[in-house]
Design a protein around this motif. Sequence first.
Motif, mmCIF file in Angstrom:
data_model
loop_
_atom_site.group_PDB
_atom_site.id
_atom_site.type_symbol
_atom_site.label_atom_id
_atom_site.label_comp_id
_atom_site.label_asym_id
_atom_site.label_seq_id
_atom_site.Cartn_x
_atom_site.Cartn_y
_atom_site.Cartn_z
ATOM 1 N N SER A 99 -3.716 5.223 -1.042
ATOM 2 C CA SER A 99 -3.804 4.301 0.094
ATOM 3 C C SER A 99 -3.037 4.857 1.288
ATOM 4 O O SER A 99 -3.509 4.788 2.434
ATOM 5 C CB SER A 99 -3.243 2.925 -0.292
ATOM 6 O OG SER A 99 -4.029 2.315 -1.284
ATOM 7 N N TRP B 5 0.828 -1.212 0.000
ATOM 8 C CA TRP B 5 0.000 0.000 0.000
ATOM 9 C C TRP B 5 0.863 1.262 0.000
ATOM 10 O O TRP B 5 0.393 2.331 -0.396
ATOM 11 C CB TRP B 5 -0.920 0.002 1.215
ATOM 12 C CG TRP B 5 -0.228 -0.191 2.535
ATOM 13 C CD1 TRP B 5 -0.024 -1.378 3.184
ATOM 14 C CD2 TRP B 5 0.381 0.812 3.347
ATOM 15 N NE1 TRP B 5 0.655 -1.172 4.351
ATOM 16 C CE2 TRP B 5 0.920 0.158 4.485
ATOM 17 C CE3 TRP B 5 0.523 2.193 3.239
ATOM 18 C CZ2 TRP B 5 1.587 0.852 5.503
ATOM 19 C CZ3 TRP B 5 1.194 2.884 4.248
ATOM 20 C CH2 TRP B 5 1.713 2.220 5.358
ATOM 21 N N ARG C 252 -5.544 -3.571 -7.513
ATOM 22 C CA ARG C 252 -4.170 -3.604 -8.001
ATOM 23 C C ARG C 252 -3.725 -5.042 -8.261
ATOM 24 O O ARG C 252 -3.062 -5.330 -9.271
ATOM 25 C CB ARG C 252 -3.242 -2.935 -6.989
ATOM 26 C CG ARG C 252 -1.800 -2.822 -7.488
ATOM 27 C CD ARG C 252 -0.904 -2.057 -6.530
ATOM 28 N NE ARG C 252 -0.773 -2.722 -5.243
ATOM 29 C CZ ARG C 252 -1.352 -2.291 -4.127
ATOM 30 N NH1 ARG C 252 -2.105 -1.206 -4.148
ATOM 31 N NH2 ARG C 252 -1.203 -2.949 -2.986
ATOM 32 N N GLU C 253 -4.096 -5.962 -7.359
ATOM 33 C CA GLU C 253 -3.713 -7.359 -7.551
ATOM 34 C C GLU C 253 -4.377 -7.950 -8.790
ATOM 35 O O GLU C 253 -3.750 -8.711 -9.536
ATOM 36 C CB GLU C 253 -4.097 -8.166 -6.303
ATOM 37 C CG GLU C 253 -3.253 -7.840 -5.074
ATOM 38 C CD GLU C 253 -3.759 -8.541 -3.832
ATOM 39 O OE1 GLU C 253 -4.790 -9.254 -3.955
ATOM 40 O OE2 GLU C 253 -3.153 -8.385 -2.765
ATOM 41 N N ARG D 152 -8.493 -1.027 -2.925
ATOM 42 C CA ARG D 152 -7.457 -0.632 -3.869
ATOM 43 C C ARG D 152 -6.413 -1.735 -4.033
ATOM 44 O O ARG D 152 -5.889 -1.950 -5.130
ATOM 45 C CB ARG D 152 -6.792 0.670 -3.415
ATOM 46 C CG ARG D 152 -7.742 1.866 -3.409
ATOM 47 C CD ARG D 152 -7.012 3.157 -3.086
ATOM 48 N NE ARG D 152 -6.049 3.498 -4.122
ATOM 49 C CZ ARG D 152 -6.346 4.101 -5.250
ATOM 50 N NH1 ARG D 152 -7.614 4.428 -5.524
ATOM 51 N NH2 ARG D 152 -5.401 4.397 -6.138
ATOM 52 N N ASP D 153 -6.111 -2.445 -2.945
ATOM 53 C CA ASP D 153 -5.160 -3.556 -3.029
ATOM 54 C C ASP D 153 -5.702 -4.661 -3.932
ATOM 55 O O ASP D 153 -4.967 -5.222 -4.764
ATOM 56 C CB ASP D 153 -4.875 -4.119 -1.635
ATOM 57 C CG ASP D 153 -3.957 -3.215 -0.824
ATOM 58 O OD1 ASP D 153 -3.318 -2.332 -1.424
ATOM 59 O OD2 ASP D 153 -3.885 -3.391 0.415
ATOM 60 N N ALA E 173 -5.311 -6.270 -11.441
ATOM 61 C CA ALA E 173 -4.660 -5.673 -12.605
ATOM 62 C C ALA E 173 -3.320 -6.346 -12.870
ATOM 63 O O ALA E 173 -2.975 -6.635 -14.029
ATOM 64 C CB ALA E 173 -4.487 -4.177 -12.392
ATOM 65 N N GLU E 174 -2.558 -6.612 -11.807
ATOM 66 C CA GLU E 174 -1.267 -7.274 -11.973
ATOM 67 C C GLU E 174 -1.447 -8.703 -12.477
ATOM 68 O O GLU E 174 -0.674 -9.174 -13.319
ATOM 69 C CB GLU E 174 -0.508 -7.280 -10.642
ATOM 70 C CG GLU E 174 -0.049 -5.896 -10.195
ATOM 71 C CD GLU E 174 0.613 -5.925 -8.834
ATOM 72 O OE1 GLU E 174 0.582 -7.006 -8.185
ATOM 73 O OE2 GLU E 174 1.162 -4.889 -8.400
ATOM 74 N N LYS F 83 3.186 2.034 -1.929
ATOM 75 C CA LYS F 83 3.468 2.469 -3.290
ATOM 76 C C LYS F 83 2.297 3.241 -3.890
ATOM 77 O O LYS F 83 2.455 3.857 -4.951
ATOM 78 C CB LYS F 83 3.786 1.243 -4.165
ATOM 79 C CG LYS F 83 4.978 0.436 -3.670
ATOM 80 C CD LYS F 83 5.182 -0.798 -4.538
ATOM 81 C CE LYS F 83 6.350 -1.637 -4.031
ATOM 82 N NZ LYS F 83 6.538 -2.874 -4.856
ATOM 83 N N ASP F 84 1.152 3.179 -3.226
ATOM 84 C CA ASP F 84 -0.044 3.856 -3.720
ATOM 85 C C ASP F 84 -0.295 5.111 -2.879
ATOM 86 O O ASP F 84 -0.665 5.007 -1.703
ATOM 87 C CB ASP F 84 -1.245 2.911 -3.633
ATOM 88 C CG ASP F 84 -2.520 3.546 -4.160
ATOM 89 O OD1 ASP F 84 -2.424 4.493 -4.951
ATOM 90 O OD2 ASP F 84 -3.611 3.097 -3.763
#
Length: 247
Positions: A153, A147, A220-221, A216-217, A223-224, A149-150
């Motif tokens: 967040s 988090w 992001r996961e 958001r995590d 998307a990755e 890096k965001d």
Amino acid sequence: MTDETPAKPADPRTARADDAEKPMPTLWEQMGGMVGFISASIPVAVFVIVNWATSMGPAIWSAVGVAVLIAVVRIIRKEPLMPAVSGIFGVAIAAFIAYRVGEAKGFFLYGIWVSGAFGTAFLISMFVRWPLVGVIWSTLNGHGLGWRKDPKSRRYYDIATAAWTLVFAARLIVQQWLYNADETTLLGIARIAMGYPLTAVAFLVTIWAVRRVDKRDKAREEAERAENERIERELGAKYDTPAQESP
């Protein structure tokens, strides 16, 4: 005469697999969760009530006795021992300070000092961009520090950390003022009144922040994961395509 087929011994490999599938308890669970948090606060309430009804001596012994009783109950119920030990340790320190000061109000000095220390730590953590709410929550639940890096967040955790900073600051200012004014009874009332209510407000802000960071995590996961799958498909298509024969 009936034939009885002997039971097959348990496969040790299956037992090891079952143990491996069991999730490790988080630090919050090891600390006893909300029950442990509340149990650690009961001796303080007992001290306030007994001191108001009698005097400092019985109040100290009552608080220590309740802390020990809670520890014994937790041991009997095979609950995490950390809350019990920390509860006895905190009450013992508070009682010792009150004994050394020679006044009942000394029982609350330890809590005032702790509020000041935690408030300072939470405040500094925001300035160094390591908001303690995010760090602590990630540690308690075994989550990573992705988090950080965001920026959004981290901002959510900054808000929650600021809420806890205000709680500790309010306790420090009000209780230190009552301590200096020798208002022992009001100090005890303030200790209780500024305990659960303010903590509940800070917890609500923390839950609000955690839920938004979790969303958001997950996004992001996903998307990755989608990006990794796309790369794997492209690599697979590249290596599966037969090489063109030269003329």
